[in-house]
Design an enzyme around this catalytic site. Structure first.
Site, short mmCIF file in Angstrom:
data_model
loop_
_atom_site.label_atom_id
_atom_site.label_comp_id
_atom_site.label_asym_id
_atom_site.label_seq_id
_atom_site.Cartn_x
_atom_site.Cartn_y
_atom_site.Cartn_z
N HIS A 1 0.82 -1.18 0.06
CA HIS A 1 0.16 0.02 0.07
C HIS A 1 0.88 1.43 0.11
O HIS A 1 0.39 2.26 -0.34
CB HIS A 1 -0.93 0.11 1.22
CG HIS A 1 -0.26 0.15 2.53
ND1 HIS A 1 0.04 -0.82 3.40
CD2 HIS A 1 0.07 1.70 3.21
CE1 HIS A 1 0.44 -0.11 4.53
NE2 HIS A 1 0.56 1.15 4.43
N ASP B 1 -0.13 -7.72 1.29
CA ASP B 1 0.30 -6.24 1.46
C ASP B 1 1.86 -6.08 1.52
O ASP B 1 2.58 -5.42 2.20
CB ASP B 1 -0.38 -5.64 2.76
CG ASP B 1 0.02 -4.11 2.70
OD1 ASP B 1 0.18 -3.41 1.57
OD2 ASP B 1 -0.01 -3.54 3.83
N SER C 1 4.86 2.07 8.10
CA SER C 1 4.43 1.00 7.23
C SER C 1 5.55 0.48 6.29
O SER C 1 6.35 1.32 5.77
CB SER C 1 3.14 1.56 6.28
OG SER C 1 2.29 1.52 7.05
#
Length: 486
Positions: free
Chosen positions: A127, A157, A230
């Site tokens: 993402h 992901d 992230s």
């Protein structure tokens, strides 16, 4: 008579009190010292690992996870607190003067990653780079590299990037199968753009299944993770990467004590498949499952609730062809115990496609063993390189001619001519902020009256040169500039 008892007693008590206070102070100092020495020191580990940790920024707006909630990190804020459109409000409040300008997108810090090979392979979250037109990887010495997207896997992901470099610093890869709840771990990343922040905590639980993803056995920690972390590494006390920080549970947009990381064993398997095949293959049984509660366990003859109950078996799926039936309860798959129904998709996803594995199940109160060859999960081929998901035109957008219906819907003047954007794919259009509903009237100083004029102008656009575009957004005209590269 001489009275010497009270002064002597006073002196004795005074000495005793002083001794007790001295002992207490010494005990306190020693206790603090022992406590300080017992707490882990992450400074050396962070110093050793940081050179291989990178900051990742892009020129386009990625498809961010639900937890990325501030500024460049997401779209969860109320409309009044964010700027959907690039038009700047004129200083005179819009009453005459110059036309409003359209804000040009700038590279934005979106997340973190880490280098896994000396020749420049980088792991991060999908993402973070999904839909990116240009990806910039910045090292902790502030050197920058343009990265190529080797492949992305939306289910896990994860994304694999490649930068051109030699003898780059790399992380040490650990073993996530050896983790235990309670172990110290720490993270390095760029929360809210604060590069190379180090946070620490412990492993809270293992093999967590989240509602958004059934094929990743997440590591749950209480390490403070925020937007921008992230894709960054989760490391153990040996300085080895044992996970990739991916998601947070939050009601406020910030850290609330629940962080989730992708186990490094799963991540490296995904990276290998992306590098070799450009996509990830996962096992598939063709069943619908549910959890086994106490009443179901009793009715199916189980001593305790465990396993995955098959509520439906697709006849043409691998399980149906192998003789599985609705009502079977799988308690072990390919050597892995199935305690909860959520354990089965993870075990099946890890199974080699097309190769028979052993399955233990309970059928009508009796335990039996069967074999099944998992098929490939349908629709599991994620996009490989960026070029594979671009639109077939040079701007990465879809347009249609402006007609009376468009003019009425968008509130345009009857004399307005041009083309209206109907869809924005990945590419230049998305990178430079085009949106569905934008009306393009001029490109590179050429008037765009209809579709044929648009296609003619697009074909003749120069490479590596600044190009202007006039468009109308919500009734307000303005210009943007962009560049094309081959």
């Amino acid at each position: 008579m001489k009275q010497t008892g009270i002064p002597s007693l006073y002196k004795s008590v005074k000495v005793s009190l002083l001794g007790a206070l001295t002992t207490l102070c010494l005990f306190s100092l020693l206790s603090n010292k022992v406590m300080a020495e017992s707490l882990p020191d992450f400074s050396t580990l962070a110093e050793q690992s940081s050179p291989a940790v990178v900051n990742i920024s892009t020129l386009s707006k990625p498809k961010r996870g639900r937890n990325e909630m501030y500024g460049p990190y997401g779209d969860e804020l109320p409309e009044i607190l964010r700027r959907y459109f690039g038009f700047q409000i004129p200083e005179n409040g819009g009453r005459g003067g110059n036309a409003p300008q359209i804000e040009q997108p700038q590279p934005q810090s979106l997340g973190s990653g880490f280098i896994i090979s000396k020749d420049g392979y980088v792991l991060t979250n999908n993402h973070v780079v999904d839909g990116a037109d240009e990806i910039i990887v910045r090292m902790n010495d502030r050197s920058e590299y343009k990265a190529k997207l080797v492949g992305g896997d939306k289910r896990s992901d994860l994304a694999l990037l490649k930068v051109e470099g030699k003898n780059l610093p790399t992380v040490r890869i650990g073993d996530s199968d050896k983790l235990k709840p309670g172990q110290w771990v720490f993270a390095i990343g760029s929360p809210f753009g604060f590069d190379y922040s180090v946070t620490k905590g412990i492993i809270s639980a293992l093999n967590r299944s989240l509602p958004t993803e059934n094929y990743v056995p997440f590591i749950q920690t209480d390490v403070p993770i925020n937007p921008g972390n992230s894709g960054g590494p989760l490391l153990n006390m040996s300085g080895e990467v044992i996970g990739i920080n991916s998601q947070i549970y939050t009601r406020s947009g910030g850290f609330m004590g629940l962080s989730f990381a992708i186990p490094i064993d799963d991540a490296m398997d995904v990276a290998r498949q992306l590098q070799e095949n450009g996509h990830v293959s996962r096992g598939w049984l063709g069943v619908i499952i549910q959890d086994v509660d106490r009443s179901l366990a009793e009715s199916f003859g189980l001593k305790r609730p465990h396993g995955a109950l098959l509520s439906q078996v697709l006849p043409d799926g691998p399980a149906g062809k192998a003789g599985f039936e609705a009502g079977d309860i799988i308690t072990r798959f390919n050597g892995r115990e199935i305690k909860f129904s959520s354990d089965l998709p993870i075990a099946v996803g890890r199974a080699p496609v097309g190769k028979e594995v052993e399955v233990v199940l309970v059928r009508r109160g009796k335990e039996i063993t069967k074999k099944v060859a998992a098929g490939e999960l349908p629709g599991d081929k994620s996009a490989g390189s960026n070029d594979g998901i671009r639109s077939d035109n040079r701007l990465g957008i879809s347009v249609t001619a402006v007609d009376d219906g468009v003019r009425s819907r968008l509130g345009l003047d009857e004399n307005v001519q041009g083309v209206v954007v109907t869809e924005v794919s990945s590419g230049v259009g998305r990178a430079y902020g085009l949106r569905s509903g934008d009306v393009i009237t001029h490109i590179n100083h050429e008037e765009v009256k209809n579709m044929s004029a648009y296609q003619k102008v697009i074909k003749s656009l120069p490479v590596d040169k600044t190009i202007s575009m006039r468009l109308i957004r919500r009734g307000t005209p303005g210009f943007i500039t962009f560049r094309l590269s081959e």
